[in-house]
Design a protein around this motif. Structure first.
Motif, PDB file in Angstrom:
ATOM      1  N   LEU A  19       1.315   0.923   1.447  1.00 41.97           N
ATOM      2  CA  LEU A  19       2.661   0.648   1.901  1.00 41.97           C
ATOM      3  C   LEU A  19       2.920   1.605   3.218  1.00 41.97           C
ATOM      4  O   LEU A  19       3.746   1.163   4.067  1.00 41.97           O
ATOM      5  N   VAL A  47       5.936 -11.771   6.254  1.00 39.59           N
ATOM      6  CA  VAL A  47       5.771 -10.730   4.864  1.00 39.59           C
ATOM      7  C   VAL A  47       4.398 -10.977   4.442  1.00 39.59           C
ATOM      8  O   VAL A  47       3.592 -10.180   4.023  1.00 39.59           O
ATOM      9  N   ALA A  48       3.812 -12.391   4.513  1.00 40.69           N
ATOM     10  CA  ALA A  48       2.687 -12.784   4.039  1.00 40.69           C
ATOM     11  C   ALA A  48       1.523 -12.216   5.022  1.00 40.69           C
ATOM     12  O   ALA A  48       0.483 -11.505   4.392  1.00 40.69           O
ATOM     13  N   ASP A  50       1.536  -9.536   6.781  1.00 36.67           N
ATOM     14  CA  ASP A  50       1.576  -8.167   6.546  1.00 36.67           C
ATOM     15  C   ASP A  50       1.136  -7.647   5.292  1.00 36.67           C
ATOM     16  O   ASP A  50       0.004  -6.675   5.524  1.00 36.67           O
ATOM     17  N   ALA A  51       1.345  -8.383   4.034  1.00 39.28           N
ATOM     18  CA  ALA A  51       0.768  -7.847   2.889  1.00 39.28           C
ATOM     19  C   ALA A  51      -0.720  -8.027   2.957  1.00 39.28           C
ATOM     20  O   ALA A  51      -1.708  -7.262   2.376  1.00 39.28           O
ATOM     21  N   GLU A  52      -1.295  -9.196   3.642  1.00 39.15           N
ATOM     22  CA  GLU A  52      -2.962  -9.432   3.605  1.00 39.15           C
ATOM     23  C   GLU A  52      -3.480  -8.366   4.441  1.00 39.15           C
ATOM     24  O   GLU A  52      -4.542  -7.949   4.111  1.00 39.15           O
ATOM     25  N   ARG A  54      -2.638  -5.293   5.225  1.00 36.64           N
ATOM     26  CA  ARG A  54      -2.644  -3.970   4.263  1.00 36.64           C
ATOM     27  C   ARG A  54      -3.536  -4.132   3.258  1.00 36.64           C
ATOM     28  O   ARG A  54      -4.236  -3.012   2.947  1.00 36.64           O
ATOM     29  N   LEU A  55      -3.552  -5.254   2.487  1.00 36.56           N
ATOM     30  CA  LEU A  55      -4.562  -5.178   1.528  1.00 36.56           C
ATOM     31  C   LEU A  55      -6.047  -5.100   1.925  1.00 36.56           C
ATOM     32  O   LEU A  55      -6.761  -4.675   1.026  1.00 36.56           O
ATOM     33  N   CYS A  60      -1.290  -4.170  10.186  1.00 37.64           N
ATOM     34  CA  CYS A  60       0.175  -4.421   9.599  1.00 37.64           C
ATOM     35  C   CYS A  60       0.836  -5.022  10.525  1.00 37.64           C
ATOM     36  O   CYS A  60       0.789  -5.157  11.924  1.00 37.64           O
TER      37      CYS A  60
END
Length: 143
Positions: A19, A47-48, A50-52, A54-55, A60
């Motif tokens: 995060l 959103v998608a 950013d999540a990918e 970061r994971l 980001c």
């Protein structure tokens, strides 16, 4: 209840690094050849992606904006056409971020003509069926 609290605390502590914003990296941009509301851009792509990013630990979402037609191309009312809607990326691994975005952007419905810009002159270009990798920039943005 202590067991549940402990589990939640452990899960949140494990997620904290994902995060947090990564250390400053390379500036990249995804350019969509459409006029898109910033909220739509955020929820449809930001959103998608950013999540990918970061994971995968490669960057980001860093916001976005619009790229307008040149001043000499304004209409009679002085309005400028939106040429691209921009999603800005802060990448800690440019190659990894490029690969990840090329994988996910078509699944998210990016239109033909979508560009991924990185570095001073690198560009990946989506033609609606496949990516053309590391091609010369199709245009330069003037400040």
């Amino acid at each position: 209840m202590k067991g549940a609290d402990a589990l939640i605390a452990r899960l949140l502590s494990d997620a904290a690094p994902l995060l947090a914003d990564p250390d400053p990296g390379a500036d990249m941009a995804v350019l969509f050849p459409v006029d898109m509301d910033p909220v739509d851009r955020h929820y449809r792509y930001g959103v998608a992606i950013d999540a990918e990013l970061r994971l995968a630990g490669v960057g980001c979402d860093a916001g976005g904006g619009m790229l307008y037609a040149a001043d000499d191309e304004a209409d009679e009312d002085g309005e400028h056409e939106t040429v691209f809607t921009v999603l800005e990326i802060d990448a800690t691994d440019v190659g990894g971020a490029r690969a990840l975005m090329r994988l996910h952007l078509p699944d998210l419905g990016c239109p033909a003509g979508t560009l991924i810009h990185w570095g001073d002159d690198g560009e990946d270009r989506w033609d609606g069926e496949r990516w053309h990798l590391d091609v010369p920039r199709s245009f330069e943005v003037e400040d």
